[in-house]
Motif scaffolding. Structure first.
Motif, PDB file in Angstrom:
ATOM      1  N   PRO A   1       0.816  -1.209   0.000  1.00 29.14           N
ATOM      2  CA  PRO A   1       0.000   0.000   0.000  1.00 29.14           C
ATOM      3  C   PRO A   1       0.854   1.265   0.000  1.00 29.14           C
ATOM      4  O   PRO A   1       2.017   1.271   0.426  1.00 29.14           O
ATOM      5  CB  PRO A   1      -0.792  -0.106   1.308  1.00 29.14           C
ATOM      6  N   ALA A   2       0.245   2.339  -0.459  1.00 27.75           N
ATOM      7  CA  ALA A   2       0.851   3.655  -0.282  1.00 27.75           C
ATOM      8  C   ALA A   2       0.837   4.005   1.206  1.00 27.75           C
ATOM      9  O   ALA A   2       0.183   3.352   2.025  1.00 27.75           O
ATOM     10  CB  ALA A   2       0.088   4.696  -1.083  1.00 27.75           C
ATOM     11  N   ASN A   3       1.583   5.047   1.563  1.00 26.50           N
ATOM     12  CA  ASN A   3       1.618   5.540   2.943  1.00 26.50           C
ATOM     13  C   ASN A   3       2.135   4.490   3.915  1.00 26.50           C
ATOM     14  O   ASN A   3       1.637   4.356   5.041  1.00 26.50           O
ATOM     15  CB  ASN A   3       0.233   6.053   3.372  1.00 26.50           C
ATOM     16  N   THR A   4       3.125   3.738   3.454  1.00 23.84           N
ATOM     17  CA  THR A   4       3.776   2.762   4.316  1.00 23.84           C
ATOM     18  C   THR A   4       5.282   2.988   4.268  1.00 23.84           C
ATOM     19  O   THR A   4       5.799   3.657   3.380  1.00 23.84           O
ATOM     20  CB  THR A   4       3.470   1.314   3.890  1.00 23.84           C
ATOM     21  N   THR A   5       5.968   2.432   5.232  1.00 26.08           N
ATOM     22  CA  THR A   5       7.416   2.525   5.287  1.00 26.08           C
ATOM     23  C   THR A   5       7.957   1.221   5.852  1.00 26.08           C
ATOM     24  O   THR A   5       7.205   0.318   6.202  1.00 26.08           O
ATOM     25  CB  THR A   5       7.852   3.732   6.148  1.00 26.08           C
ATOM     26  N   GLY A   6       9.272   1.111   5.940  1.00 27.45           N
ATOM     27  CA  GLY A   6       9.887  -0.115   6.411  1.00 27.45           C
ATOM     28  C   GLY A   6      10.029  -1.128   5.292  1.00 27.45           C
ATOM     29  O   GLY A   6       9.446  -0.971   4.214  1.00 27.45           O
ATOM     30  N   GLU A   7      10.807  -2.160   5.555  1.00 24.75           N
ATOM     31  CA  GLU A   7      11.035  -3.183   4.546  1.00 24.75           C
ATOM     32  C   GLU A   7       9.716  -3.865   4.178  1.00 24.75           C
ATOM     33  O   GLU A   7       9.011  -4.384   5.021  1.00 24.75           O
ATOM     34  CB  GLU A   7      12.034  -4.222   5.070  1.00 24.75           C
ATOM     35  N   GLY A   8       9.393  -3.837   2.897  1.00 20.73           N
ATOM     36  CA  GLY A   8       8.143  -4.430   2.451  1.00 20.73           C
ATOM     37  C   GLY A   8       6.916  -3.624   2.810  1.00 20.73           C
ATOM     38  O   GLY A   8       5.797  -4.105   2.692  1.00 20.73           O
ATOM     39  N   GLY A   9       7.121  -2.356   3.244  1.00 15.97           N
ATOM     40  CA  GLY A   9       5.980  -1.512   3.577  1.00 15.97           C
ATOM     41  C   GLY A   9       5.157  -2.024   4.734  1.00 15.97           C
ATOM     42  O   GLY A   9       3.934  -1.911   4.739  1.00 15.97           O
ATOM     43  N   THR A  10       5.802  -2.564   5.758  1.00 15.52           N
ATOM     44  CA  THR A  10       5.068  -3.221   6.840  1.00 15.52           C
ATOM     45  C   THR A  10       4.611  -2.273   7.945  1.00 15.52           C
ATOM     46  O   THR A  10       3.938  -2.712   8.885  1.00 15.52           O
ATOM     47  CB  THR A  10       5.929  -4.338   7.464  1.00 15.52           C
ATOM     48  N   THR A  11       4.954  -1.000   7.841  1.00 16.98           N
ATOM     49  CA  THR A  11       4.518  -0.011   8.821  1.00 16.98           C
ATOM     50  C   THR A  11       3.653   1.021   8.113  1.00 16.98           C
ATOM     51  O   THR A  11       4.072   1.602   7.115  1.00 16.98           O
ATOM     52  CB  THR A  11       5.730   0.693   9.471  1.00 16.98           C
ATOM     53  N   VAL A  12       2.443   1.235   8.616  1.00 14.19           N
ATOM     54  CA  VAL A  12       1.531   2.199   7.996  1.00 14.19           C
ATOM     55  C   VAL A  12       1.690   3.543   8.692  1.00 14.19           C
ATOM     56  O   VAL A  12       1.629   3.634   9.918  1.00 14.19           O
ATOM     57  CB  VAL A  12       0.072   1.730   8.075  1.00 14.19           C
ATOM     58  N   VAL A  13       1.875   4.576   7.884  1.00 16.71           N
ATOM     59  CA  VAL A  13       2.212   5.911   8.387  1.00 16.71           C
ATOM     60  C   VAL A  13       0.992   6.821   8.341  1.00 16.71           C
ATOM     61  O   VAL A  13       0.223   6.815   7.381  1.00 16.71           O
ATOM     62  CB  VAL A  13       3.347   6.527   7.543  1.00 16.71           C
ATOM     63  N   TYR A  14       0.834   7.615   9.400  1.00 18.34           N
ATOM     64  CA  TYR A  14      -0.095   8.738   9.361  1.00 18.34           C
ATOM     65  C   TYR A  14       0.651   9.961   9.878  1.00 18.34           C
ATOM     66  O   TYR A  14       1.241   9.944  10.954  1.00 18.34           O
ATOM     67  CB  TYR A  14      -1.336   8.510  10.224  1.00 18.34           C
ATOM     68  N   GLY A  15       0.596  11.029   9.108  1.00 12.99           N
ATOM     69  CA  GLY A  15       1.307  12.248   9.451  1.00 12.99           C
ATOM     70  C   GLY A  15       2.258  12.566   8.329  1.00 12.99           C
ATOM     71  O   GLY A  15       1.959  12.324   7.157  1.00 12.99           O
ATOM     72  N   ALA A  16       3.405  13.128   8.672  1.00  7.77           N
ATOM     73  CA  ALA A  16       4.406  13.427   7.652  1.00  7.77           C
ATOM     74  C   ALA A  16       4.716  12.158   6.871  1.00  7.77           C
ATOM     75  O   ALA A  16       4.959  11.109   7.448  1.00  7.77           O
ATOM     76  CB  ALA A  16       5.676  13.981   8.298  1.00  7.77           C
ATOM     77  N   GLY A  17       4.669  12.230   5.560  1.00  8.79           N
ATOM     78  CA  GLY A  17       4.819  11.055   4.718  1.00  8.79           C
ATOM     79  C   GLY A  17       6.180  10.422   4.795  1.00  8.79           C
ATOM     80  O   GLY A  17       7.133  11.011   5.314  1.00  8.79           O
ATOM     81  N   PRO A  18       6.298   9.201   4.284  1.00  6.45           N
ATOM     82  CA  PRO A  18       7.576   8.498   4.301  1.00  6.45           C
ATOM     83  C   PRO A  18       8.696   9.263   3.605  1.00  6.45           C
ATOM     84  O   PRO A  18       9.868   9.054   3.910  1.00  6.45           O
ATOM     85  CB  PRO A  18       7.261   7.190   3.558  1.00  6.45           C
TER      86      PRO A  18
END
Length: 200
Positions: A3-20
């Motif tokens: 998904p968009a708005n994720t970070t970490g290896e494989g996008g396993t952390t979903v972010v809210y706030g300042a983007g990745p």
């Protein structure tokens, strides 16, 4: 799919706030470790979710969401995993849709031992309460379990994190109390005071 708005290896952390891709150093991180079938997580989200969103919107921290699915193994069923995959589809729509859907899921969380989130019709029905979330793309992603592999990676990342219970909340890598001795969510002002004390 990641998904968009994720970070970490494989996008396993979903972010809210300042983007990745926000410039460094950026706001500090508030890490939330959750399971979507966890009743204590529901209590914390219902009591503190709006406060966390307001503080993130004010730039005081960025929310990093880490999701476990261990309650599926403990209780039987697939509700944590299926709801997480649906959240992945919501994260791909946008940060506001993700966070509002997360709040909606917890507000309507079935009893811990009832595997209600395993039913796509429930996940889609609850998405009706989230502005600008329902679409053919989102619905197909939920029905086709398009984010199934991603949800499995997220669960494995949680298992490897060393976190043993949900909810666990860390600010600047230090624990934040979100439950009192009776297992009730702390008041918003108590939560905010901990954030401000750690910032000073």
């Amino acid at each position: 799919m990641i998904p968009a708005n994720t970070t970490g290896e494989g996008g396993t952390t979903v972010v809210y706030g300042a983007g990745p891709q926000a410039p460094e150093p950026g706001p500090p991180v508030l890490d939330l470790y959750l399971d979507l079938r966890c009743p204590y997580c529901r209590a914390v989200e219902n009591a503190l979710g709006d406060t966390m969103r307001q503080l993130a919107d004010a730039g005081e921290f960025v929310l990093h969401h880490h999701f476990g699915t261990f309650l599926d193994a403990q209780l039987g069923g697939h509700g944590s995993h299926r709801a997480l995959a649906a959240l992945g589809a919501a994260a791909d729509v946008g940060q506001p849709q993700f966070l509002t859907y997360l709040h909606t899921l917890y507000r309507n969380q079935p009893h811990e031992e009832h595997d209600g989130f395993a039913a796509e019709r429930m996940l889609l029905g609850l998405a009706n309460d989230v502005p600008r979330l329902r679409s053919r793309t989102f619905d197909d992603a939920v029905l086709d379990q398009a984010y199934d592999s991603w949800a499995r990676r997220v669960g494995r990342a949680f298992d490897a994190s060393g976190v043993e219970a949900t909810p666990t909340v860390l600010f600047r890598d230090r624990p934040v109390a979100v439950l009192d001795a009776a297992g009730e969510a702390v008041r918003p002002e108590q939560f905010t005071a901990q954030i401000h004390d750690a910032t000073e």
